[in-house]
Design an enzyme around this catalytic site. Structure first.
Site, PDB file in Angstrom:
ATOM      1  CD  GLU A  33      -3.085  -0.344   0.052  1.00  0.00           C
ATOM      2  OE1 GLU A  33      -3.224   0.094  -1.120  1.00  0.00           O
ATOM      3  OE2 GLU A  33      -3.568  -1.417   0.437  1.00  0.00           O
ATOM      4  CB  THR A  35       4.446   0.250  -2.763  1.00  0.00           C
ATOM      5  OG1 THR A  35       3.277  -0.431  -3.230  1.00  0.00           O
ATOM      6  CG2 THR A  35       4.753  -0.208  -1.349  1.00  0.00           C
ATOM      7  CB  SER A  67     -26.564   2.353 -14.005  1.00  0.00           C
ATOM      8  OG  SER A  67     -26.210   1.610 -12.853  1.00  0.00           O
ATOM      9  CG  LEU A 127     -13.983  -3.216  -1.977  1.00  0.00           C
ATOM     10  CD1 LEU A 127     -15.103  -4.149  -1.555  1.00  0.00           C
ATOM     11  CD2 LEU A 127     -12.638  -3.814  -1.583  1.00  0.00           C
ATOM     12  CD  GLU A 167     -11.138   6.457 -11.506  1.00  0.00           C
ATOM     13  OE1 GLU A 167     -11.503   5.394 -12.041  1.00  0.00           O
ATOM     14  OE2 GLU A 167     -11.616   6.858 -10.456  1.00  0.00           O
ATOM     15  CG  ASP A 179      -7.794   0.852  -8.207  1.00  0.00           C
ATOM     16  OD1 ASP A 179      -6.916   0.287  -7.536  1.00  0.00           O
ATOM     17  OD2 ASP A 179      -8.368   1.896  -7.843  1.00  0.00           O
ATOM     18  CE1 TYR A 229      -1.993   8.877  -4.026  1.00  0.00           C
ATOM     19  CE2 TYR A 229      -1.792  10.925  -5.244  1.00  0.00           C
ATOM     20  CZ  TYR A 229      -1.590   9.575  -5.163  1.00  0.00           C
ATOM     21  OH  TYR A 229      -0.981   8.903  -6.187  1.00  0.00           O
TER      22      TYR A 229
HETATM   23  P1  ADP Z   1     -14.876   3.082  -5.857  1.00  0.00           P
HETATM   24  O1  ADP Z   1     -13.945   2.975  -4.720  1.00  0.00           O
HETATM   25  O2  ADP Z   1     -16.038   2.145  -5.691  1.00  0.00           O
HETATM   26  O3  ADP Z   1     -14.225   2.961  -7.177  1.00  0.00           O
HETATM   27  P2  ADP Z   1     -15.409   5.735  -6.796  1.00  0.00           P
HETATM   28  O4  ADP Z   1     -15.906   6.954  -6.111  1.00  0.00           O
HETATM   29  O5  ADP Z   1     -14.098   5.781  -7.466  1.00  0.00           O
HETATM   30  O6  ADP Z   1     -15.498   4.545  -5.734  1.00  0.00           O
HETATM   31  O7  ADP Z   1     -16.456   5.313  -7.903  1.00  0.00           O
HETATM   32  C1  ADP Z   1     -17.833   5.247  -7.617  1.00  0.00           C
HETATM   33  C2  ADP Z   1     -18.604   5.923  -8.758  1.00  0.00           C
HETATM   34  O8  ADP Z   1     -18.504   5.112  -9.958  1.00  0.00           O
HETATM   35  C3  ADP Z   1     -20.076   6.023  -8.492  1.00  0.00           C
HETATM   36  O9  ADP Z   1     -20.386   7.192  -7.776  1.00  0.00           O
HETATM   37  C4  ADP Z   1     -20.642   6.069  -9.917  1.00  0.00           C
HETATM   38  O10 ADP Z   1     -20.496   7.358 -10.473  1.00  0.00           O
HETATM   39  C5  ADP Z   1     -19.712   5.139 -10.676  1.00  0.00           C
HETATM   40  N1  ADP Z   1     -20.235   3.764 -10.721  1.00  0.00           N
HETATM   41  C6  ADP Z   1     -19.688   2.664 -10.184  1.00  0.00           C
HETATM   42  N2  ADP Z   1     -20.434   1.569 -10.416  1.00  0.00           N
HETATM   43  C7  ADP Z   1     -21.499   1.987 -11.135  1.00  0.00           C
HETATM   44  C8  ADP Z   1     -22.656   1.338 -11.709  1.00  0.00           C
HETATM   45  N3  ADP Z   1     -22.863   0.027 -11.574  1.00  0.00           N
HETATM   46  N4  ADP Z   1     -23.531   2.096 -12.391  1.00  0.00           N
HETATM   47  C9  ADP Z   1     -23.338   3.427 -12.545  1.00  0.00           C
HETATM   48  N5  ADP Z   1     -22.289   4.080 -12.038  1.00  0.00           N
HETATM   49  C10 ADP Z   1     -21.373   3.393 -11.336  1.00  0.00           C
HETATM   50 MG    MG Z   2     -12.700   4.311  -7.863  1.00  0.00          MG
END
Ligand code: ADP
Ligand code: MG
Length: 393
Positions: A33, A35, A67, A127, A167, A179, A229
């Site tokens: 972590e 790293t 979604s 996750l 991202e 990730d 960070y």
């Molecule tokens: P994580 O740690 O789960 O990656 P993030 O904040 O980086 O958390 O990402 C979460 C965001 O990704 C949600 O707020 C949404 O915008 C998008 N997201 C993730 N999964 C879905 C899904 N199944 N449908 C629509 N949007 C999603």
């Molecule tokens: Mg994320």
């Protein structure tokens, strides 16, 4: 949700059948972590939960996003692909389509599409539901847009890089590649020993007889924000500069623990010294953990996980009361081989190795201790290590 239920949901949403279905997993980092941006390795694995995507071409030159997890729907003309305001969730998908076109001049989006997502990774828990969504989109649309790569390994790395660029550019999160890489390159019952700098990696079998990987969710509203960070990145940089006066290095990960003992006195800034001590120790622990796993020494692997948490708590200072409460309760349970925070820190999840017969006690004891200390309720998932992204039909 079964694949039949997902097909039915697509038909209900769009009034016709989906043409293709894909899946990409979330991930958990077992050790290694903070790293990655120090030239060191990480050791994540793909999970059996993740994101599904169903698609069908439409005749409209419009991308329609729905979604099952989100109320908002989006319709974006193919000719107007750009980042959408207000943290629209479709950015995680739209960005991938845009980046495929930019990275692959031969790639063409020849029609509009109807898309339906479903995810069962708890969102925002560290996750990587976002990486799962990016990688599943990159997998589907590289195929639809005619990106041709015969080498499967290189293709999967490319999917991870598309997801990471999405991202950065569409979600504004300057993440490393771990990730997306785990989601793309995952392999059932294996973890990925990955150097995030060079993208060299090795699949290492994770043979856990009578032991499970248990993920505990803090449900804490905290997370490692960009300020904390960036501070860590800067402090590591200070350590590199000060060490370099006696021994030029590019990254802290170049230092062995012996080097560290010889050179640590060159770091005059006490905070930078603590941060660097974590990084040097964590790089060594991650290498030792991989070797332990190869030799079947799971108990030692667990001890290294626990040592990783202690270092992240005391030297890197990214755990916080919620993650500490979960890990420290877990260490007290007989049948726990090791437990540590995973992800950036402050919130999110811990990952623990727990003997089968101890899992129920673990959930009851850790859950109760956690609630007593924090007033929050934890959630527990017994994780299976799954494959990377794939087309299901
Ligand atoms: P994580 O740690 O789960 O990656 P993030 O904040 O980086 O958390 O990402 C979460 C965001 O990704 C949600 O707020 C949404 O915008 C998008 N997201 C993730 N999964 C879905 C899904 N199944 N449908 C629509 N949007 C999603
Ligand atoms: Mg994320």
């Amino acid at each position: 949700m079964t694949t039949q239920e997902l097909q039915a949901a697509f038909e209900q949403a769009y009034g016709r059948k989906a043409e293709k279905m894909y899946f990409a997993p979330g991930r958990v980092n077992l050790i290694g972590e903070h790293t990655d941006y120090n030239g060191g390795c990480v050791f994540p694995c793909a999970l059996s939960f993740g994101a599904w995507l169903l698609i069908a071409k439409n005749g409209d030159q419009v991308l329609r996003f729905r979604s099952l997890n989100m109320p908002q729907e989006y319709a974006i003309p193919v000719s107007a692909i750009r980042p959408q305001p207000d943290r629209a969730w479709c950015n995680y998908a739209l960005g991938c389509i845009d980046i495929i076109a930019r990275r692959h001049p031969e790639a063409k989006l020849e029609s509009g599409y109807d898309l339906l997502y479903f995810g069962n990774v708890p969102a925002g828990a560290g996750l990587s539901s976002s990486a799962a969504m990016e990688v599943v989109t990159a997998r589907a649309f590289t195929e639809e847009m005619g990106v041709n790569m015969d080498n499967d390994k290189a293709y999967r790395t490319e999917l991870a890089l598309i997801g990471q660029a999405c991202e950065h550019e569409y979600a504004g999160v300057m993440c490393g590649v771990m990730d997306q890489f785990a989601s793309a390159q995952g392999k059932k019952d294996h973890a990925i020993y990955l150097n995030c700098d060079t993208l060299e990696f090795e699949h290492v079998p994770v043979k856990l007889e009578g032991i499970k990987v248990v993920i505990s969710n803090t449900h804490s509203p905290h997370h490692l924000d960009s300020g904390a960070y960036n501070d860590r990145v800067r402090q590591c940089h200070t350590a590199v500069e000060q060490i370099s006066k006696v021994h030029p290095i590019k990254h802290l990960a170049e230092l062995s623990e012996d080097d560290w003992r010889e050179m640590e006195s060159a770091i005059t800034d006490p905070i930078a010294k603590k941060r660097a001590r974590h990084v040097v120790g964590e790089v060594a622990r991650t290498a030792a953990a991989v070797e332990a796993l190869k030799r079947g020494e799971i108990a030692y692997f667990g001890e290294l996980m626990t040592a990783s948490h202690v270092s992240l708590r005391d030297d890197y200072e990214v755990t916080g009361p919620e993650l500490d409460a979960l890990a420290e309760a877990a260490w007290q349970v007989e049948g726990v081989l090791g437990s540590r925070m995973t992800g950036g820190g402050f919130g999110g999840c811990t990952v623990s190795l727990v003997k089968d017969e101890a899992i129920e006690t673990f959930k009851a004891f850790v859950g109760a201790e956690y609630e007593k200390k924090t007033g929050l309720k934890a959630d527990f998932y017994v994780a299976e290590i799954g494959d990377g992204v794939s087309r299901l039909c």
